[in-house]
Design a protein around this motif. Structure first.
Motif, PDB file in Angstrom:
ATOM      1  N   ALA A  66       0.784  -1.194   0.144  1.00 50.72           N
ATOM      2  CA  ALA A  66       0.067  -0.103   0.001  1.00 50.72           C
ATOM      3  C   ALA A  66       0.781   1.363  -0.050  1.00 50.72           C
ATOM      4  O   ALA A  66       0.656   2.311  -0.689  1.00 50.72           O
ATOM      5  N   ALA A  67       2.094   1.286   0.664  1.00 50.45           N
ATOM      6  CA  ALA A  67       2.698   2.382   0.947  1.00 50.45           C
ATOM      7  C   ALA A  67       3.583   2.694  -0.311  1.00 50.45           C
ATOM      8  O   ALA A  67       3.915   3.744  -0.948  1.00 50.45           O
ATOM      9  N   VAL A  68       3.977   1.538  -1.125  1.00 47.33           N
ATOM     10  CA  VAL A  68       4.717   1.591  -2.272  1.00 47.33           C
ATOM     11  C   VAL A  68       3.755   2.422  -3.427  1.00 47.33           C
ATOM     12  O   VAL A  68       4.274   3.153  -4.435  1.00 47.33           O
ATOM     13  N   THR A  69       2.500   2.385  -3.258  1.00 51.75           N
ATOM     14  CA  THR A  69       1.655   2.869  -4.227  1.00 51.75           C
ATOM     15  C   THR A  69       1.782   4.750  -4.255  1.00 51.75           C
ATOM     16  O   THR A  69       1.324   5.388  -5.145  1.00 51.75           O
ATOM     17  N   LEU A  70       2.347   5.049  -3.128  1.00 46.47           N
ATOM     18  CA  LEU A  70       2.329   6.530  -3.035  1.00 46.47           C
ATOM     19  C   LEU A  70       3.972   7.077  -2.930  1.00 46.47           C
ATOM     20  O   LEU A  70       3.960   8.104  -2.892  1.00 46.47           O
ATOM     21  N   ILE A  71       4.947   6.285  -3.262  1.00 47.48           N
ATOM     22  CA  ILE A  71       6.213   6.824  -3.384  1.00 47.48           C
ATOM     23  C   ILE A  71       6.538   7.076  -4.793  1.00 47.48           C
ATOM     24  O   ILE A  71       5.918   6.724  -5.789  1.00 47.48           O
ATOM     25  N   GLU A  72       7.841   7.866  -4.969  1.00 46.93           N
ATOM     26  CA  GLU A  72       7.993   8.266  -6.334  1.00 46.93           C
ATOM     27  C   GLU A  72       9.013   7.291  -6.952  1.00 46.93           C
ATOM     28  O   GLU A  72       9.682   6.466  -6.167  1.00 46.93           O
ATOM     29  N   GLU A  73       9.159   7.473  -8.346  1.00 45.80           N
ATOM     30  CA  GLU A  73       9.956   6.589  -9.013  1.00 45.80           C
ATOM     31  C   GLU A  73      11.440   6.649  -8.375  1.00 45.80           C
ATOM     32  O   GLU A  73      12.068   7.713  -8.033  1.00 45.80           O
ATOM     33  N   GLY A  74      12.322   5.638  -8.291  1.00 50.78           N
ATOM     34  CA  GLY A  74      13.602   5.316  -7.688  1.00 50.78           C
ATOM     35  C   GLY A  74      13.512   5.437  -6.108  1.00 50.78           C
ATOM     36  O   GLY A  74      14.647   5.479  -5.619  1.00 50.78           O
TER      37      GLY A  74
END
Length: 143
Positions: A66-74
């Motif tokens: 769920a958290a990964v859906t909100l982070i930026e590329e890289g």
């Protein structure tokens, strides 16, 4: 599907330990992930209940996705801390996890997971039994 959702799906599906437990992705959205495990004997502890480690793993991995859906590329997320409350002995044919981000952040993301059991023959959410609840703190790092 957005790039962050594609990356989140990859994160959920590519972890060998998660695959060995039989975890399946159900729902993926911005700050949300739902998953399940079809329970088998291998998921049980010595008295026939779902092992706490299985519940904790599903709660942690689903919250992280769920958290990964909100982070930026890289960027990536790594669990920094989690706490799980095991509310009752877990039995059933499905272990269901519903995770959502409570507080997004640049350095830390706080997510919550609710773990339910369900009998396969029951079709409605009224038959879900809440068995555990976890709070997961995830550190946002650069790859």
């Amino acid at each position: 599907m957005s790039a962050s959702l594609v990356e989140a799906k990859r994160v959920f599906d590519s972890a060998p330990f998660i695959a060995s437990l039989g975890c399946h992705l159900d729902t993926l959205g911005s700050g949300v992930c739902h998953s399940h495990i079809v329970l088998a004997e291998k998921h049980q502890q010595q008295d026939g209940y779902v092992h706490a480690g299985v519940q904790a793993t599903l709660a942690d991995h689903t919250a992280g996705t769920a958290a990964v859906t909100l982070i930026e590329e890289g960027q990536r997320v790594l669990t920094a801390e989690f706490k799980i409350n095991l509310l009752r002995a877990a039995t059933g044919e499905l272990l269901i996890c519903r995770s959502s981000v409570l507080k997004p952040g640049r350095m830390l993301i706080i997510a919550e997971s609710e773990i339910y059991t369900k009998q396969v023959g029951s079709a409605d959410d009224c038959s879900l039994v809440l068995v555990a609840k976890a709070t997961v703190t995830l550190a946002v790092t650069n790859k």
